[in-house]
Design a protein around this motif. Structure first.
Motif: not given
Ligand SMILES: CCCC(=O)SCCNC(=O)CCNC(=O)[C@H](O)C(C)(C)COP(=O)(O)OP(=O)(O)OC[C@H]1O[C@@H](n2cnc3c(N)ncnc32)[C@H](O)[C@@H]1OP(=O)(O)O
Length: 325
Positions: A305-314
């Protein structure tokens, strides 16, 4: 570019955390404390303790042996635009029953899928209107001395298939019997043609499940339904298969292209969102199922989750001010 780099990192981390085939063949993964089996010669129960001492099989040696049993093939098409791959069992003269060579082919195709980073989903089907009628009986007759090795090889391939970061669907068409029904349980979902039949008929052939379906079916449907399907050898029509929870969707009777209809079902229901986030979510579900430890599963979930949070898609979705109407 940044999105691709970050996404690939997420997926390779997910795969590292999952280590697909380790649980299937580690000595401690051979069975749980309750499990028992039957000795082929004497039909005596083998206590769980002895099952645990089985050696890890040498898949390379088994592969070379299986490859000698020729006939049929397994084909793979990967479409980078839709993100959907099609895996086709191809032995139509024998209703796509599997030879040793097809088992080796399938293992190779699953390895290719493990390396396919653009993929979102996979459909497994058979050529010419049947999924598969289990082991090719010509092969089976010649390989009667080789059951445990063949099972080990198939367990490895099908565990890797089930654990792919792709949403997998088996297209249950025509006759889906014995090992063919087992193959369908190595996918996340089953879509059934309105004219198909599915049944675990192994017990009628004097066999227990060969390719890991007792384990997968029990997880899928629970103990009672698994015993019922495996011990009765009943062959289910679509309505019954849907009622039992064995299949997830039955194709309409008026359906001219069952593969296209299954692809649409996938795209409509499960493939609408970002490829890499979909892959991560699938990996998390695998991780939760594989892990015996609740806290270990949550640990993996938190890291990914830490890798998706703040990522470009979000960030893109936040900027778009999405409303979930
Ligand atoms: C190793 C895993 C453990 C297992 O999978 S145990 C289960 C093994 N599978 C079987 O016992 C299936 C045996 N076959 C059948 O029951 C029937 O063929 C079946 C599927 C109900 C279809 O019946 P029909 O529609 O009447 O068609 P048919 O019998 O004429 O079959 C057409 C041709 O396909 C062949 N076929 C179907 N399943 C096969 C198989 N597993 N291995 C080898 N050949 C197989 C069948 O022999 C026939 O060929 P041919 O026309 O006689 O040359």
């Amino acid at each position: 570019m940044a999105l691709i780099r970050k996404s690939n990192t997420i997926c390779s981390r997910a795969l590292k955390i999952l280590q697909p085939s380790s649980s299937a063949f580690s000595p401690s993964g051979a069975g749980n404390a309750q499990s028992q089996s039957v000795d082929k010669q004497t039909c005596n129960w083998i206590p769980a303790k002895r099952l645990h001492s089985f050696k890890r099989p040498n898949l390379h040696v088994i592969r070379n042996q299986l490859a000698r049993f020729e006939g049929g093939s397994v084909e793979l098409e990967m479409n980078n635009d839709t993100g959907i791959a099609i895996l086709t069992l191809n032995n139509p003269r024998r209703m796509n029953s599997m030879t040793g060579k097809m088992m080796v082919d399938m293992a190779d195709k699953v390895s290719e899928l493990e390396e396919w980073h653009e993929g979102k989903a996979l459909i497994m089907r058979g050529a010419d209107g049947n999924l598969c009628t289990g082991g090719d009986l010509t092969f089976v007759r010649k390989a009667l001395h080789y059951g445990e090795e063949m099972a080990a090889y198939q367990h490895d391939t099908l565990t890797r298939l089930l654990n792919l970061p792709l949403i997998s669907v088996a297209l249950v068409q025509g006759h889906t019997l014995g090992g063919g029904a087992e193959l369908s349980t190595a996918c996340d979902f089953r879509v059934m043609s309105s004219s198909a039949k599915i049944g675990f008929v192994q017990i009628k052939m004097g066999l227990s499940t060969a390719w890991g379906a007792a384990t997968r079916l029990t997880r899928l449907l629970g103990r009672r339904k698994a015993i019922d399907l495996l011990c009765s050898a009943k062959i289910l029509l679509p309505d019954a298969a849907l009622r039992e929870g064995l299949v997830d969707y039955v194709l309409p009777k008026i359906c001219t292209d069952e593969l296209a209809e299954t692809t649409n079902w996938l795209l409509r229901n499960l493939c609408a969102y970002d490829t890499n986030i979909t892959r991560v979510v699938k990996s998390l579900v695998v991780s939760a199922e594989l892990s015996m430890d609740h806290y270990q599963a949550l640990d993996a979930e938190r890291k990914l989750f830490g890798q998706t949070w703040g990522g470009p898609v979000q960030r893109k979705m936040l900027d778009a001010n999405v409303k979930h109407k």
